[in-house]
Design an enzyme around this catalytic site. Structure first.
Site, short mmCIF file in Angstrom:
data_model
loop_
_atom_site.label_atom_id
_atom_site.label_comp_id
_atom_site.label_asym_id
_atom_site.label_seq_id
_atom_site.Cartn_x
_atom_site.Cartn_y
_atom_site.Cartn_z
N GLY A 37 52.42 35.55 43.03
CA GLY A 37 52.39 35.93 44.45
C GLY A 37 53.08 37.26 44.66
NE ARG A 51 52.15 31.11 46.26
CZ ARG A 51 53.15 31.77 45.68
NH1 ARG A 51 53.03 32.12 44.41
NH2 ARG A 51 54.23 32.07 46.34
CD GLN A 61 56.08 36.95 47.29
OE1 GLN A 61 55.11 36.49 47.89
NE2 GLN A 61 56.52 36.43 46.15
CG ASP A 66 61.95 31.76 43.65
OD1 ASP A 66 61.13 31.28 44.45
OD2 ASP A 66 61.98 32.97 43.35
CE LYS A 100 58.80 30.46 47.94
NZ LYS A 100 58.75 31.91 48.16
NE ARG A 157 60.96 30.25 40.24
CZ ARG A 157 61.32 31.32 39.55
NH1 ARG A 157 62.06 31.20 38.47
NH2 ARG A 157 60.94 32.52 39.93
C1 S3P Z 1 60.04 37.28 45.59
C2 S3P Z 1 60.19 36.74 46.84
C3 S3P Z 1 60.19 35.29 47.11
C4 S3P Z 1 60.34 34.46 45.83
C5 S3P Z 1 59.48 35.00 44.72
C6 S3P Z 1 59.88 36.43 44.40
C7 S3P Z 1 60.06 38.74 45.44
O1 S3P Z 1 58.98 34.95 47.75
O2 S3P Z 1 60.01 33.12 46.07
O3 S3P Z 1 59.62 34.21 43.56
O4 S3P Z 1 60.21 39.24 44.31
O5 S3P Z 1 59.93 39.43 46.45
P1 S3P Z 1 58.81 35.07 49.36
O6 S3P Z 1 58.87 36.50 49.72
O7 S3P Z 1 57.45 34.48 49.64
O8 S3P Z 1 59.91 34.24 49.94
#
Ligand code: S3P
Length: 422
Positions: free
Chosen positions: A78, A106, A154, A305, A332, A379
């Site tokens: 993601g 997702r 993100q 996470d 997730k 995970r």
């Molecule tokens: C991440 C942000 C998180 C996290 C992912 C890594 C990142 O997701 O769960 O493993 O590197 O920006 P979200 O932005 O959807 O919370």
């Protein structure tokens, strides 16, 4: 410990958007990050592996991506997918995005909506806001002020990366601060970015469009989200005494350490230092008697996470652990709220989901003996295996291949610490 996944993705992407050469050491060479490296090459950057975990990126400049010949495949990631959507949104090109079955399930609208406000649009696919889809970047991207409905790094990062090419100031406001690696690294590559407090836990991040980023050197610290597995293993396996070096200790990532300490964990931090704007430390972890605690919802972004492996620690603790405000876990790599409950239940632990809260009854030991479904989620696999180290009976998982997305050496490393895998 393997390099941090979040930092590794960002180093490759910012390296590709900079002018000139960037050198990265300690890159996580897991499948997720390697897919981002491939997509940067497909978008026109030169990306070379120069040694073990050492990479060189020759960037194309802000808004300089070229049209890729084939769809960009982000596999399970993601982060790779959503951040690159932001970077593509600021370029006058079209790119197709795809991923594995987990990533295809997702939600992408959370990123596509703000990018549409900046002028990017989905021109093919994207049914139900899901992959596969083709994104047309903006010829003249618009700067926006965006109040993010979710505390998500993100979303924030996608908007900021598009904002590099949007003349003026792009602002992201978050009610709860999410990991700030993009902000720190943008600064490291020469961007003009200012963060101020917003409300009790929030932040306002203002980025001025950047005609040019310069190449930079990035030393990737060890990933605290990967370190979480041997750390919890050490806490629950009697007699353990473990030292982990150069673990990133950015306060927006260390909610698990805070929580474990509240549970009675012995985790000492020594030799703090910093690199590329990220603090890191050596950690010494010793087996500890744990007790149940209540984890407040505002802590969730700093350990989003880590709830799976925290739930394992909670199962070995004495007393009840209540983890509140976990709605984001449902979107997730799998529905981690249901998956955590299922993982514990099948191994004889009493657990309950109440709304967005997870409640684990710790009894000081775990019967084990269950077969855990990993649902294409690295995970889940690692958490279940850690649980097996201290459970009365061994724990089985249905898939270990998915671990390679984030921690390719997990099994040999844990074997080196005395774990037995069959
Ligand atoms: C991440 C942000 C998180 C996290 C992912 C890594 C990142 O997701 O769960 O493993 O590197 O920006 P979200 O932005 O959807 O919370």
């Amino acid at each position: 410990m393997p390099g941090d996944k979040s930092i590794s993705h960002r180093a490759l992407i910012l390296g590709a958007l900079a002018v000139g050469e960037s050198r990265i050491s300690g890159l996580l060479e897991g499948e997720d990050v390697l897919n981002t490296a491939k997509s940067m090459a497909a978008l026109g950057a030169r990306v070379d592996r120069t040694g073990d975990f050492a990479w060189m990126v020759h960037g194309v400049g802000v808004a300089g991506f070229k049209t890729p010949q084939t769809p960009l495949d982000f596999g399970n990631s993601g982060t790779g997918c959503r951040l690159v959507m932001g970077a593509v949104a600021g370029c006058p090109i079209a790119a197709a995005f795809d991923g594995d079955a987990s990533l295809r399930s997702r939600p992408m609208r959370r990123v596509l909506d703000p990018l549409a406000l900046m002028g990017a649009k989905v021109i093919a696919g994207g049914e139900g806001g899901r992959l596969p889809l083709t994104l047309q970047g903006a010829r003249d991207p618009l700067p926006i002020e965006y109040r993010s409905p979710v505390a998500s790094a993100q979303i924030k990062s996608a908007v900021l990366l598009a904002g590099l090419a949007a003349p003026g100031i792009t602002t992201v406001i978050e009610q709860e601060a999410s990991r700030d690696h993009t902000e720190r690294m943008l600064k490291h590559f020469g961007a003009d970015i200012v963060t101020t407090a917003e409300g009790p836990h929030g932040r306002r991040i203002a980025l001025t469009a950047q005609p040019e980023l310069h190449g930079a050197e990035v030393v990737v610290p060890a990933d605290p989200s990967s370190a979480a597995f041997p750390i919890v293993a050490a806490l629950i396996v009697e007699g353990s005494d473990l030292i982990l070096s150069d673990v990133m200790t950015n306060p927006l990532r260390t909610g698990l350490f805070t929580t474990l300490r509240e549970m009675g964990a012995s985790i000492e931090e020594t030799e703090q230092r910093g690199d590329a704007g990220e603090p890191m430390a050596q950690l010494r972890v010793r087996a500890s008697k744990l007790r149940g605690v209540e984890v407040p919802p505002e802590r969730a972004p700093s350990m989003i996470d880590e709830y799976l492996v925290l739930a394992v620690a909670a199962a070995f603790a004495e007393g009840t652990t209540v983890m509140r405000g976990l709605q984001e876990l449902r979107v997730k790599e799998s529905d981690r709220l249901e998956a955590t409950a299922a993982m514990l239940r099948v191994n004889g632990v009493k657990v309950e989901i109440s709304g967005d809260d997870l409640i684990v009854e710790g009894r000081g030991h775990v019967p084990g003996g269950g077969l855990v479904a990993t649902h294409m989620d690295h995970r889940i696999a690692m958490s279940a295996l850690v649980m097996g180290l201290a459970a009365d009976k061994p724990v089985k998982v249905d898939d270990t291949a998915i671990i390679a997305t984030s921690f390719p050496d997990f099994i040999p490393m844990m074997r080196g610490l005395g774990a037995e895998f069959v």
